[in-house]
Scaffold this motif. Structure first.
Motif, short mmCIF file in Angstrom:
data_model
loop_
_atom_site.label_atom_id
_atom_site.label_comp_id
_atom_site.label_asym_id
_atom_site.label_seq_id
_atom_site.Cartn_x
_atom_site.Cartn_y
_atom_site.Cartn_z
N SER A 133 13.52 31.63 3.61
CA SER A 133 12.27 32.04 4.25
C SER A 133 11.28 30.88 4.36
N LEU A 152 12.39 29.34 7.44
CA LEU A 152 12.19 30.25 8.58
C LEU A 152 10.74 30.23 9.07
N LEU A 153 9.80 30.11 8.13
CA LEU A 153 8.39 30.08 8.49
C LEU A 153 8.11 28.96 9.51
N GLY A 154 8.72 27.80 9.25
CA GLY A 154 8.54 26.68 10.17
C GLY A 154 9.06 27.00 11.56
N HIS A 191 9.30 30.01 12.88
CA HIS A 191 8.46 31.04 13.49
C HIS A 191 7.16 30.46 14.04
N PHE A 192 6.54 29.55 13.27
CA PHE A 192 5.19 29.13 13.63
C PHE A 192 5.06 27.68 14.08
N GLY A 193 6.10 26.87 13.83
CA GLY A 193 5.99 25.45 14.15
C GLY A 193 6.00 25.15 15.63
N LYS A 221 16.77 31.90 15.48
CA LYS A 221 15.96 31.25 14.45
C LYS A 221 16.69 31.24 13.12
N THR A 281 9.89 22.88 12.05
CA THR A 281 8.80 23.01 13.00
C THR A 281 9.06 22.17 14.26
#
Lengths: 289, 245, 317
Positions: B97, B100-102, B104-106, B116, B156
């Motif tokens: 996760s 994964l955050l990168g 989603h938002f990068g 993703k 990202t």
């Protein structure tokens, strides 16, 4: 005109003295021990009721009672830190987590103390008459008990300040306020110091409560109002500055007195407005860096 | 072609200049080293580029666009990613996760969540963390936490990657693994600026090196030029030379 | 057995349980007498406030003491426009008014860290209460207002509707990329910002969504209170209770806050009329005990014991 002005300033100072005392106590507990003690006002309430009961039942002079209630509440505060907050500190991963948890725990304490008090003393308003004679100050009459209150508030605060500035324990407290970890490495018994600070905070609350009971009616639910004022003053003076809290107390007292003169209903609104604006514009307080 | 350019970049802390009037230019595709004694202003310069702090004066351009005054997340989405000197992972989130955050938002690509997820696994594989992908990030070793930061930054989709001492505190084996990782990132065509105290790594990986001292740029050049610069030896390596006497 | 089929089987059971509970809740007023409905309304109010609080504060770690502000805005909306508009509109306006207030407050204050945010939100409730009191006495000349009255069943269905919507919203956020962003903000805000998360935007938006539900439930609650004044509407109790209930139940799961709120509200209902002080005393003691001994709340504690029992069974067999 000048008499009115003097009138406003003096009644501001009279109230400010109590505010300063309350705030210095809270500032010790938050600035050093990192407990934003929501139950601070409950200690004030105990101090006030202790004084009231001793005066009513045994005729003990309220000023003398300060020396009785103070040490008792000091011990209560001291052991409260040694048990409750010490455990919390041990279980908290970071300073921020401890601050959050101790805030909530002190909120729990508020409920416990207040409701025990209601069960014992009831919820009625109580008051007694002590030194209720007028003193002429520059044309305006002020009750003697309030002058005594101001005098004691200043003397107690000054004594405490000297204690912090010049004694060994005072230096340890100031060191712990700046950096508890390093202070610990330098040989300060940090847990002891934090517990002492919490105890001193309770002591100040007790003094303030005793002094308050000489001038104003008291109830078992009076605590919250003073807690809130203490928080406002402490934010005003900078969350970890004891001198700031002292000055802030008088400042808020005078502001309150001015606003009350203009429109009594707005005093509390003004307190909160100052508080909120200050938090936004200058969260480190008037004396903060 | 220059991908990142700074002109007169300055930052004060109180009265103290942490970074003072620094000019720099980083070419697309190169590995650019940033060295200097402790407190020279290296990490502060990273914080200025990535907008963790606002600059006092000066201008920073990324791909010819002025990025001074933009918010950190905007700069990240434009293609500048970073790691942190003291690791800042999301401790209670699974390793997967974190990466994964990168994704989603990068960047603002229209990838499906399945795409993703598979890309996140690819990045984890790239840095060598496939084995621990479901573990909470806090359970990783320091070396692996640093790899996780690299994977999160790569997720990202950066064109420029700022690596802040990713080799500090690692043992010799881990250092050579990290060096190999940085080389593989470069092969992907990603420009790198790295702060490092491990001289072997800097000298081997970077084409050019900039030296900061007390917030000022005192030298810039190829590893060979820097190693032979008297000024640099005096302020930087000089400490060591002095100590060995 | 394959792990994925095991998981989907488990979630199927969960969904069936949840669905059954909702069906039961919907038909409840038709086969019970009044008191059960009244009790459930009280529980739903706190469940909604607590879940809304957890939506923002539970994941980001910013301790908001503003629920009373948003709840109160809802109550006042109902008092002001409840007689003019159809009730669904009133509820919607109550929610939106809180939503907008939260955006303003959030944009101003969410850069304050830690304890400052808690203090600010607490001060906000009092500022609104005292300002409103001054306004009411000076301008309108009265202290309180009467609100339209609705029967308990109608109130109950509105509450249930808001609760379902809130549960759905929380579930969707939790399982979306925004849920991940919120948790990352709670754990390492700087890193989240440098990984492309618009931290201020995500925080303010979530704060506002949670405020919407607090406002909506406030405007329904107003009709149960029937008479309100600034201190009834903006009582700090509504700020502290949700926090305490969430801590008691546990913020790690969706049902932790629900269970926490349900148990404490039930306790309140049976004690408050006869032994108000005793209730508050017990409440304080529970709060302190929960903070000390239940770091993951009641639900976390039960899960821990459950896991231990399971492990022991494994060893035995």
């Amino acid at each position: 005109m000048i008499t009115t002005f003097l009138d406003i300033v003096i009644s501001g100072l009279l109230m400010g003295g109590i505010y300063a005392l309350i705030a210095v106590g809270l500032s010790l507990q938050y600035g050093v021990a990192r407990v934003l003690n929501i139950s601070h006002g409950e200690f004030i309430m105990i101090g006030a009721f202790g004084t009231y009961i001793l005066y009513k039942t045994a005729g003990v002079n309220p000023i003398l009672t300060l020396a009785i209630c103070g040490p008792v509440l000091f011990l209560i505060g001291f052991f409260l830190y040694k048990t409750l907050f010490k455990i919390l500190l041990a279980f908290s991963d970071s300073a921020e987590i401890f601050e959050g948890k101790s805030l909530l725990a002190s909120f729990g304490l508020l409920f416990i103390i207040q409701n025990i008090a209601i069960l014992i003393w009831g919820a009625d308003i109580k008051s007694y008459s002590f030194l209720n004679i007028g003193v002429d100050l520059g044309g305006a009459l002020f009750p003697a008990n309030r002058m005594v209150t101001l005098l004691f508030a200043v003397v107690i605060s000054m004594t405490f300040y000297l204690f912090l500035a010049f004694t060994r324990m005072g230096k340890a407290i100031r060191a712990a306020a700046q950096n508890p970890r390093i202070a610990g490495l330098m040989g300060v018994n940090i847990n002891q110091v934090l517990a002492l600070c919490f105890g001193f905070g309770a002591l100040m609350a007790s003094f303030a409560g005793g002094l308050l009971s000489m001038c104003y009616p008291i109830t078992t639910t009076m605590g919250m109002e003073y807690t809130v004022i203490a928080i406002i003053v402490v934010v005003l003076g900078g969350l970890d500055s004891i001198v700031g809290s002292f000055i802030g107390g008088f400042l808020l007292g005078i502001v309150g007195s001015i606003v009350t003169y203009i429109e009594p209903g707005l005093a509390l609104v003004a307190y909160y407005a100052i508080f909120i604006i200050l938090l936004l514009v200058r969260p480190t307080g008037i004396l903060g860096k | 072609m220059s991908i990142l350019e700074g002109k007169g970049v300055t930052k004060y802390f109180g009265g103290l200049a942490a970074v003072s009037n620094v000019d720099f230019s980083v070419e697309k595709g190169e590995a650019f080293g940033l060295i200097g004694p402790n407190g020279a202003g290296k990490t502060t310069l990273f914080n200025l580029i990535s907008a963790a702090y606002p600059v006092k004066s000066g201008i920073i351009r990324f791909k010819d666009k002025d990025i001074t005054g933009l918010k950190p997340y905007k700069i990240c989405r434009m293609g500048v990613a970073r790691t942190f000197q003291i690791v800042k992972i999301f401790p209670d989130l699974p390793v997967f996760s974190n990466v994964l955050l990168g994704l989603h938002f990068g960047h603002s690509s229209g990838m499906s969540s399945a795409e993703k997820a598979s890309l996140a696994l690819e990045y984890l594989d790239f840095v060598g963390l496939t084995q621990v992908k479901m573990a909470p990030a806090k359970d990783l070793t320091l070396a692996n936490q640093k790899r996780l930061e690299v994977a999160r930054a790569l997720a990202t989709g950066p064109e420029l990657l700022l690596l802040d001492e990713i080799m500090a505190g690692l043992n010799p084996t881990e250092v050579s693994q990290a060096m190999e990782l940085v080389n593989r990132i470069r092969e992907k065509g990603i420009t790198i600026i790295m702060i490092e105290h491990v001289m072997k790594a800097i000298m081997n990986i970077c084409q050019r090196i900039m030296v900061l001292h007390h917030g000022e740029k005192i030298a810039e050049g190829s590893p060979r030029e820097i190693a032979n610069s008297e000024k640099v030896i005096k302020v930087y390596l000089g400490e060591k030379a002095h100590a060995t006497c | 057995m394959d792990i994925t089929t095991l998981k989907s089987k488990k979630s199927l059971i969960w969904w069936t349980v949840i669905f059954t509970i909702f069906i039961l809740l919907i038909f409840l007023p038709f086969y019970t007498q009044g008191y059960a409905v009244v009790l459930l309304i009280s529980i739903l109010v706190y469940v909604i406030l607590t879940l809304s609080w957890v939506m923002f504060s539970g994941s980001t770690g910013y301790m908001s003491l503003a629920p009373a502000a948003f709840f109160g805005v809802g109550i006042y909306t109902s008092a002001l426009i409840g007689k003019v508009f159809p009730f669904p509109i009133t509820v919607l306006v109550g929610g939106m008014a809180s939503f907008i207030l939260a955006i303003l407050v959030g944009a101003l204050t969410l850069r304050l860290k830690g304890i400052y945010f808690a203090i600010f939100t607490f001060g906000l409730v009092m500022l609104i209460a005292y300002s409103l009191l001054f306004f009411e006495i000076q301008v309108t000349g009265t202290r309180g207002r009467f609100v339209i009255v609705m029967d308990y069943n109608t109130i109950y269905f509105y509450m249930l509707g808001i609760f379902m919507l809130l549960l759905l919203t929380t579930y969707l956020i939790k399982n979306s990329k925004y849920g991940l962003a919120l948790r990352s903000i709670g754990q390492e805000e700087d890193a989240a910002a440098h990984t492309g998360v618009n931290v201020v935007g995500v925080k303010v938006m979530t704060f506002a969504i949670s405020a919407f539900f607090m406002g909506a439930v406030g405007s329904v609650m107003a009709t149960k209170l029937t008479y309100i004044d600034p201190f009834i509407a903006f009582s700090t109790t509504y700020s502290f209770m949700p926090v305490a209930m969430a801590i008691f139940g546990g913020t790690g799961s969706l049902y932790g806050p629900i269970i926490g709120a349900a148990i404490l509200t039930y306790l309140e209902e049976i004690l408050i009329t006869k032994f108000a002080e005793v209730y508050m005393l017990i409440f304080g003691a529970i709060l302190v005990a929960a903070i000390l001994y239940l770091p993951d709340g009641l639900v976390g504690f039960i899960q821990k014991i459950w896991r231990r029992l399971m492990e022991r069974n494994h060893v035995d067999t």
